[in-house]
Design a protein around this motif. Structure first.
Motif: not given
Length: 258
Positions: A138-145
């Motif tokens: 989810e973090l990856q998909n949200g561009g947070l990582l």
């Protein structure tokens, strides 16, 4: 006062009342949005905090801890923007203090072939790792990582999950050993040991592999001893059978008339 003036006053009153109602509604909407935002942030905090403090320490690498800690710090700062209370300031301070602590060195349990105490423990860990994988996705998909960080951390989670599954295989081999003896269990132990060897790129599994190898050596000695005893028993039976055959074999007769 003329009817026109009266009408204008009424219209003005209605407009003012509408503006007041609109302002009250806008303030209420902002308060509701702020409350919903706070609930969402604290729910996200509970999820990340649960992963950080519930996963076995053996699986908390520097990279995994850094991702979770930075996420929690960011969320607590957002909470502070909406609700700057002493309790929330304390929570943020605690998280910053935790982030400054060195990563503890956790040794493999001495004398144990597995990290986990039983199959239920391993299954709980596997569930936590699946949840962590979903969280990171989810973090990856949200561009947070950053992509590089995501790849490294997700690989570590998959590696930890594989290690947990190997623990379950070792426990299954132990059950076979207890129920059917060492010989049927040995191939299962060897399969698990081979998987651990392939997973041991950084030599972090050396102690577990040692414990497993030591146990397999003991079982192999038992299997060899049982084989020798079995062969000795078979040899004894053959000797007894040969003795019986010799006992009932017709004896030669000496002719004294010559």
């Amino acid at each position: 006062m003329s009817p026109t003036e009266t009408g204008l006053i009424i219209v003005a009153v209605v407009v003012v009342m509408a503006m007041i109602a609109f302002s009250i509604q806008a303030v209420e909407n902002q308060r509701r949005e702020r409350r919903m935002r706070l609930l969402m942030l604290k729910d996200q905090i509970r999820r990340a905090d649960h992963l950080l403090h519930t996963l076995p320490e053996h699986y908390i690498t520097r990279e995994i801890r850094d991702v979770l800690v930075r996420y929690l710090q960011n969320r607590w700062k957002q909470v502070m923007e909406l609700e700057n209370t002493s309790e929330n300031r304390q929570k943020l301070s605690e998280m910053e203090a935790f982030a400054a602590q060195p990563l503890p060195v956790v040794e493999h349990p001495p004398g144990s072939m597995t990290l986990h105490t039983d199959r239920n423990h391993a299954q709980r860990t596997a569930a936590l790792l699946r949840e962590l994988f979903q969280f990171l996705t989810e973090l990856q998909n949200g561009g947070l990582l950053p992509p590089a960080t995501t790849r490294d951390v997700i690989y570590q989670v998959k590696e930890a999950y594989t290690r947990t599954r190997i623990d379950v295989e070792i426990m299954e081999a132990l059950e076979v050993e207890q129920q059917r003896g060492p010989a049927p269990a040995l191939p299962r132990y060897r399969t698990a040991a081979g998987k651990l060897q392939r997973l041991n790129q950084t030599q972090q599994l050396d102690r577990q592999i040692y414990e497993l190898s030591a146990h397999m050596d003991k079982l192999q000695a038992l299997v060899e001893r049982e084989r020798l005893l079995r062969e000795a028993e078979e040899e004894r039976k053959r000797a007894e059978e040969a003795a019986k055959e010799d006992k009932f074999k017709p004896k030669s007769i000496t002719d004294y008339r010559r």
